[in-house]
Design an enzyme around this catalytic site. Structure first.
Site, short mmCIF file in Angstrom:
data_model
loop_
_atom_site.label_atom_id
_atom_site.label_comp_id
_atom_site.label_asym_id
_atom_site.label_seq_id
_atom_site.Cartn_x
_atom_site.Cartn_y
_atom_site.Cartn_z
N TYR A 294 0.81 -1.21 0.00
CA TYR A 294 0.00 0.00 0.00
C TYR A 294 0.84 1.26 0.00
O TYR A 294 0.32 2.36 0.02
CB TYR A 294 -0.99 -0.03 1.17
CG TYR A 294 -2.21 0.80 0.89
CD1 TYR A 294 -3.00 0.53 -0.22
CD2 TYR A 294 -2.54 1.87 1.69
CE1 TYR A 294 -4.10 1.31 -0.51
CE2 TYR A 294 -3.65 2.66 1.41
CZ TYR A 294 -4.42 2.37 0.31
OH TYR A 294 -5.51 3.14 0.02
N TRP B 127 2.62 3.02 2.03
CA TRP B 127 2.74 4.01 3.09
C TRP B 127 3.93 3.77 4.01
O TRP B 127 4.07 4.43 5.03
CB TRP B 127 1.46 4.05 3.93
CG TRP B 127 0.37 4.87 3.34
CD1 TRP B 127 -0.70 4.40 2.63
CD2 TRP B 127 0.21 6.29 3.41
NE1 TRP B 127 -1.51 5.45 2.25
CE2 TRP B 127 -0.99 6.62 2.72
CE3 TRP B 127 0.95 7.32 3.98
CZ2 TRP B 127 -1.44 7.92 2.59
CZ3 TRP B 127 0.49 8.62 3.85
CH2 TRP B 127 -0.69 8.92 3.16
#
Length: 777
Positions: free
Chosen positions: A114, A116
């Site tokens: 993802y 992040w």
């Protein structure tokens, strides 16, 4: 060798900082002087460096180490681990990847990430894993993201691309100068605006709102939560029922039409299909006129308020802002389509301070006036596997291999995934209905994970590689939503035996005989110098001079000037719609889309419409579950990152995440402030700490995401989650057959006081380890 910095700088998702050292260790992170509203989150990164939950050595699930993939996945999350050497772990991962791609093809590998994990351009986990998997033959990927998947799909159908969603927003400078009325569906949450994926130079929300209000702009916040917008003076609050924004906008549109306040000229010149929508609005197609009285009964906003707002919107230079969170709901495509339609009826699209924009304050930088520079990132290479899934359909994919599904006009088939490789992000935070995800997670033969802490993702893996944090590696940060490029210096030695993702992938490709293909013969420093050389070239092409790499690395931070020209969204289209046609089939704003209409989706018709959610406060389910759960972003961390650190833990009560509810709802249930409560529905249950607040509309509760998943019994079918993770309650259902986005904000629950003995929170403790068993001769 990298030159020694004059000042150690680190760039994070929540800001840029200068490091302060004491006794040879990093002791504090001081915000850069340019930031007017720095985030308090940064220092959590320091105490998390040696947090007990750190992963210190490579580890393998016990039965997987003994039996390999034949062990099956039934005991993932409940079984002890065995720590192994780096060489053994790398060989084991390489052998599993080679087995799967040889026996089943690369289409049986799912690459999950993802992105992040780091704000850097090189140590960006998503780029690293994609490059790695492409080097070994490809993988099944995901498209979209959990933040705005439904909007990502619908907006290009309506205006031809993603302007106003991910880029080219009307800048806050223009809004502050020209907007007279700012109508915010979902508010402008300051806590969300504290973060941004590529790093931050300046937090701009508070100063932008202040300038707009000084210039006379009126703010209206339409949200179930009053403090979704924090400003002084406070905006006018319309406490709408969750998931009913489309109905309210239809009531506004009807008022504009009935009172002749809509812009006929704009609609005729710049849009197509308004007459089809109008027939629906007036009730000619279904016998239901969508007037303010109809809307009031659904949205819970008085009809007089709806009519008054419509008149003010038509009389003033009005910009419609909509949070990304609104489309994370059943039929989440509709509020975005309806907002563009309403802005078109007002006729102010393309004018300074008018029109629409999505995601202002959903992360920092939306609306930031930035130079047009495409900053370089780690090249990912080409994926030889064409298959993909919508990002939020991972549990469907694992549970239903070979199953058919609809997506954006295509009839697709889920692949048969044998190996999941995840680096960066945590699906046991992002995904909905975690009990269902746990069942799905048992299906792959092998799960390999990179992480820094023993969160639920790492606990549900077969092979776990410990990776460094942003403070333990060198990188370069730059964001398309900001106007800086900065060095992010390594401030601490890696914990235990942790290595960066690049080193892990380099080691695996070494065992596969593909190391040079992955590394290109470069180490970390060589890649940083290469990427900065590209950055200098691109900045020069845009008229900005950057120093040489060594000077840059020593000084640490370059802030570029704001561009002089800041046109409003779609201004060239407004100036000449024929010369600047949109990317839609008609070249215009498509209030009615023939393309979507041809798909024949009953859950996403050819024009924006009010479609009743599968759960909402007007549905029959309220008999059993009468409260609507809003699972929004937390104030104490980014997603689930650094939940184990002191800042996040200090905001819990008795170790539990806080759930806010209106005093009326608390009194009806015998709940007092700071009580531990059980939150439940048919999908699951969790414990949380109640805080009574008049900032929440009655009938609505708010439990932020990000508490590390912590079940009482990891092997149970539906265990009580004891820490306060709302995604044991949310439904894993696509927004529609068009976008298949997550619908987490459509969720009904009930709450009751918890009377039993409180189970201890164990989310931040490492899993059980067992010593290696050696066979005796």
């Amino acid at each position: 060798m990298l030159p020694e910095p004059d000042h150690h700088t680190v760039v994070t998702h929540w800001g840029s900082y200068r490091a302060r050292f004491a006794d040879g260790r990093v002791a504090g992170l001081v915000p850069i002087e340019e930031d007017p509203d720095p985030s308090p989150l940064a220092n959590a990164m320091i105490d998390a460096l040696d947090n007990p939950s750190r992963i210190l050595r490579p580890a393998v699930r016990k039965s997987f180490l003994e039996k390999g993939h034949a062990a099956g996945g039934k005991d993932r999350g409940a079984e002890p681990f065995v720590e192994v050497s780096w060489d053994e772990a790398l060989k084991l991962a390489a052998a599993e990847l080679d087995r799967v791609r040889t026996q089943h093809g690369n289409g049986a590998i799912y690459g999950g990430s993802y992105g992040w994990g780091s704000a850097g351009r090189f140590h960006h986990a998503q780029s690293q894993i994609h490059r790695f998997l492409n080097c070994i033959g490809g993988y099944v990927r995901s498209v979209q993201n959990y933040s705005y998947a439904a909007a990502d799909t619908i907006v290009p159908h309506v205006i031809g691309d993603k302007r106003g969603l991910v880029s080219q927003h009307t800048s806050w400078n223009v809004v502050a100068k020209h907007s007279e009325l700012i109508v915010m569906f979902g508010g402008l949450p300051r806590k969300n605006a504290q973060v941004s994926s590529g790093g931050i130079s300046r937090h701009i929300l508070q100063e932008s709102l202040a300038r707009a209000q000084r210039n006379g702009a009126e703010l209206v916040s339409i949200s179930p939560i009053r403090d979704d917008t924090v400003s002084d003076p406070q905006p006018y609050w319309l406490a709408i029922r969750p998931n009913t924004d489309v109905a309210m906008m239809l009531g506004i549109a009807y008022t504009l039409m009935a009172e002749g306040l809509h812009d006929r000229t704009f609609l005729e010149r710049y849009t197509t299909g308004f007459e089809r929508f109008l027939a629906y609005l007036l009730g000619e197609t279904d016998g239901v006129a969508k007037d303010a009285d109809w809307a009031a009964a659904i949205a819970g906003i008085p009809a007089a308020e709806i009519r008054n707002l419509a008149r003010r919107m038509a009389a003033k230079r009005t910009i419609l802002m909509m949070a990304w969170s609104l489309q994370r709901a059943d039929h989440g495509e509709q509020p975005y389509w309806m907002a563009i339609t309403l802005a078109a009826m007002l006729g102010q699209i393309g004018l300074p301070g008018g029109g629409f924009g999505f995601g202002y304050a959903s992360v920092n930088g939306v609306g930031h006036a930035t130079p047009e520079i495409s900053w370089p990132s780690l090249p990912q290479g080409d994926n030889a596997v064409s298959d993909f899934i919508p990002v939020a359909r991972i549990a469907d994919m694992l549970l239903e291999p070979g199953g058919a599904y609809d997506f954006n006009g295509e009839r697709r088939t889920y692949p048969d995934i044998r190996l999941v490789y995840w680096a960066g992000g945590n699906p046991f935070h992002h995904h909905q209905d975690l009990n269902r995800l746990r069942r799905a997670w048992q299906r792959p033969q092998t799960v390999i994970v990179h992480d820094s802490w023993w969160n639920a993702l790492a606990r549900h893996a077969d092979i776990v590689f410990p990776v460094t944090t942003a403070l333990e590696r060198n990188d370069i940060a730059a964001s398309s939503r900001d106007r800086f490029i900065a060095a992010s210096h390594r401030l601490a030695d890696p914990a235990g035996e942790a290595r960066d993702d690049f080193s892990v992938f380099s080691g695996i490709t070494e065992h596969l005989g593909l190391a040079h293909r992955f590394t290109d013969g470069r180490d970390e420093e060589s890649w940083l110098r290469y990427l900065f050389t590209l950055a200098r070239q691109r900045a020069a092409a845009a008229g900005h001079a950057l120093p040489d790499f060594d000077t840059f690395w020593k000084s640490g931070f370059c802030l570029l000037p704001e561009p002089d020209h800041q046109p409003p969204l779609l201004d060239t289209f407004r100036q000449d719609p024929e010369a600047n046609r949109l990317g839609t089939p008609s070249g215009r704003i498509e209030i009615f889309s023939s393309t979507i209409n041809r798909f024949g989706y009953d859950d996403c018709p050819g024009h924006p419409a009010w479609l009743e959610p599968f759960e909402w406060l007007g549905s029959a389910q309220v008999q059993d579950f009468p409260l609507h759960l809003m699972s929004n972003q937390p104030v104490s961390r980014l997603h689930s990152q650094y939940d184990s650190a002191s800042h996040s833990r200090s905001m819990k009560i008795k170790g539990r995440e806080v759930i806010r509810l209106n005093p009326q709802d608390a009194k009806a249930r015998g709940i007092s402030d700071r009580d531990i409560v059980r939150v439940f529905n048919d999908r699951g249950s969790c414990l949380a700490a109640a805080i009574l607040s008049d900032q929440i509309r009655p009938g609505v509760v708010q439990l932020s995401t990000g508490a590390w998943y912590d079940p009482t019994d990891p092997a149970a079918e539906m265990p009580l989650e004891k820490h306060g993770n709302p995604n044991v309650l949310t439904c894993d259902k696509g927004t529609s057959r068009l976008a298949q986005g997550p619908s987490a904000q459509t969720c009904l629950v009930e709450i009751e006081p918890y009377r039993g003995e409180l189970p201890p929170v164990t989310a931040f403790q490492p899993p059980l380890f067992e010593a290696r068993q050696h066979n005796s001769q």
